[in-house]
Design an enzyme around this catalytic site. Structure first.
Site, PDB file in Angstrom:
ATOM      1  N   PRO A 157       0.794  -1.225   0.000  1.00  0.00           N
ATOM      2  CG  PRO A 157      -0.144  -1.129   2.124  1.00  0.00           C
ATOM      3  CD  PRO A 157       0.505  -2.077   1.159  1.00  0.00           C
ATOM      4  CG  ASN A 158      -0.267   4.286   1.275  1.00  0.00           C
ATOM      5  OD1 ASN A 158      -1.234   4.827   0.760  1.00  0.00           O
ATOM      6  ND2 ASN A 158      -0.319   3.709   2.465  1.00  0.00           N
ATOM      7  NE  ARG A 194       4.017   6.653   1.643  1.00  0.00           N
ATOM      8  CZ  ARG A 194       4.209   5.431   2.109  1.00  0.00           C
ATOM      9  NH1 ARG A 194       4.622   4.477   1.283  1.00  0.00           N
ATOM     10  NH2 ARG A 194       3.996   5.156   3.365  1.00  0.00           N
ATOM     11  CE1 TYR A 235       8.844   5.119   2.791  1.00  0.00           C
ATOM     12  CE2 TYR A 235       7.341   6.992   2.848  1.00  0.00           C
ATOM     13  CZ  TYR A 235       7.808   5.818   3.397  1.00  0.00           C
ATOM     14  OH  TYR A 235       7.245   5.321   4.545  1.00  0.00           O
ATOM     15  CG  ASN A 267       8.364  -1.915   0.632  1.00  0.00           C
ATOM     16  OD1 ASN A 267       7.734  -1.995   1.692  1.00  0.00           O
ATOM     17  ND2 ASN A 267       8.999  -0.820   0.269  1.00  0.00           N
ATOM     18  CB  ALA A 289       1.426   0.370   6.640  1.00  0.00           C
ATOM     19  CG  HIS A 298       4.962  -1.906  10.360  1.00  0.00           C
ATOM     20  ND1 HIS A 298       6.282  -2.313  10.430  1.00  0.00           N
ATOM     21  CD2 HIS A 298       4.930  -0.896   9.442  1.00  0.00           C
ATOM     22  CE1 HIS A 298       7.009  -1.568   9.603  1.00  0.00           C
ATOM     23  NE2 HIS A 298       6.214  -0.706   8.995  1.00  0.00           N
ATOM     24  CD  GLU A 351      10.681  -7.315   6.333  1.00  0.00           C
ATOM     25  OE1 GLU A 351      11.384  -8.190   6.912  1.00  0.00           O
ATOM     26  OE2 GLU A 351       9.891  -6.583   6.934  1.00  0.00           O
ATOM     27  CG  HIS A 403      10.841  -2.190   5.052  1.00  0.00           C
ATOM     28  ND1 HIS A 403       9.488  -2.102   4.793  1.00  0.00           N
ATOM     29  CD2 HIS A 403      11.034  -3.354   5.720  1.00  0.00           C
ATOM     30  CE1 HIS A 403       8.888  -3.167   5.298  1.00  0.00           C
ATOM     31  NE2 HIS A 403       9.803  -3.939   5.858  1.00  0.00           N
ATOM     32  CB  SER A 451      12.285   4.663   5.165  1.00  0.00           C
ATOM     33  OG  SER A 451      11.302   3.804   5.733  1.00  0.00           O
ATOM     34  NE  ARG A 453       9.792   6.468   8.596  1.00  0.00           N
ATOM     35  CZ  ARG A 453       8.880   6.222   7.645  1.00  0.00           C
ATOM     36  NH1 ARG A 453       9.077   5.231   6.790  1.00  0.00           N
ATOM     37  NH2 ARG A 453       7.798   6.964   7.558  1.00  0.00           N
ATOM     38  NE  ARG A 462       6.700   4.735   9.855  1.00  0.00           N
ATOM     39  CZ  ARG A 462       5.597   4.814   9.099  1.00  0.00           C
ATOM     40  NH1 ARG A 462       5.255   3.817   8.333  1.00  0.00           N
ATOM     41  NH2 ARG A 462       4.849   5.893   9.118  1.00  0.00           N
TER      42      ARG A 462
END
Ligand code: DQA
Length: 144
Positions: free
Chosen positions: A9-10, A17, A22, A71, A74, A77, A95, A97, A99, A104, A108
């Protein structure tokens, strides 16, 4: 040799974004570069904002792909269902990510997915996807 990249998502909004976190590059642009960089690899890209669609894609590719770069955004998590899907398939999953999630917010810093994956790459920007593909080429070239 098929390697699938799945973004959750996103991540369709990459480039627009929160560019300070990112980056300002779209994934489509970066994916074009990956295809040029790995001409011998059948690279596929899938993105969805929906948990069930991500699970369906893992089921669909997870018994034939050489590797999956995931990836999950969210859902990383929150989603025991995605963790179960990774555990259910035979393809190795890395996996990624963009960032550094460990620098953070506290929420996260826990991933339901990490324990089901062969490894995780965090905080290296889009370069993490490239490193994951290189890993699959190096380590899983004759496994299937
Ligand atoms: C992310 C980190 C997640 O915490 C966040 O929800 C994302 C992107 C990353 O690539 O850094 O959507 O997975």
């Amino acid at each position: 040799m098929k390697i699938l990249i799945i973004n959750g998502p996103n991540l369709n909004l990459l480039g627009r974004r929160e560019p300070d976190i990112y980056g300002s590059r779209t994934f489509e642009d970066f994916f074009g570069e990956l295809k040029v960089a790995f001409p011998g690899v059948d690279l596929e890209y899938f993105q969805s904002n929906h948990e069930g669609a991500l699970i369906d894609k893992l089921h669909e590719a997870g018994f034939s792909a050489r590797g999956i770069v995931l990836n999950a955004g969210a859902y990383t998590h929150t989603s025991i269902a995605l963790a179960d899907a990774i555990g259910a398939i035979t393809a190795p999953v890395v996996e990624v990510h963009i960032s550094n999630v460990h620098r953070r917010e506290a929420f996260r810093q826990h991933s339901y997915l990490s324990a089901k994956c062969v490894g995780s790459i965090v905080g290296l920007g889009l370069e993490g996807y490239r490193l994951a593909i290189t890993y699959f080429i190096t380590h899983y070239n004759t496994r299937f």
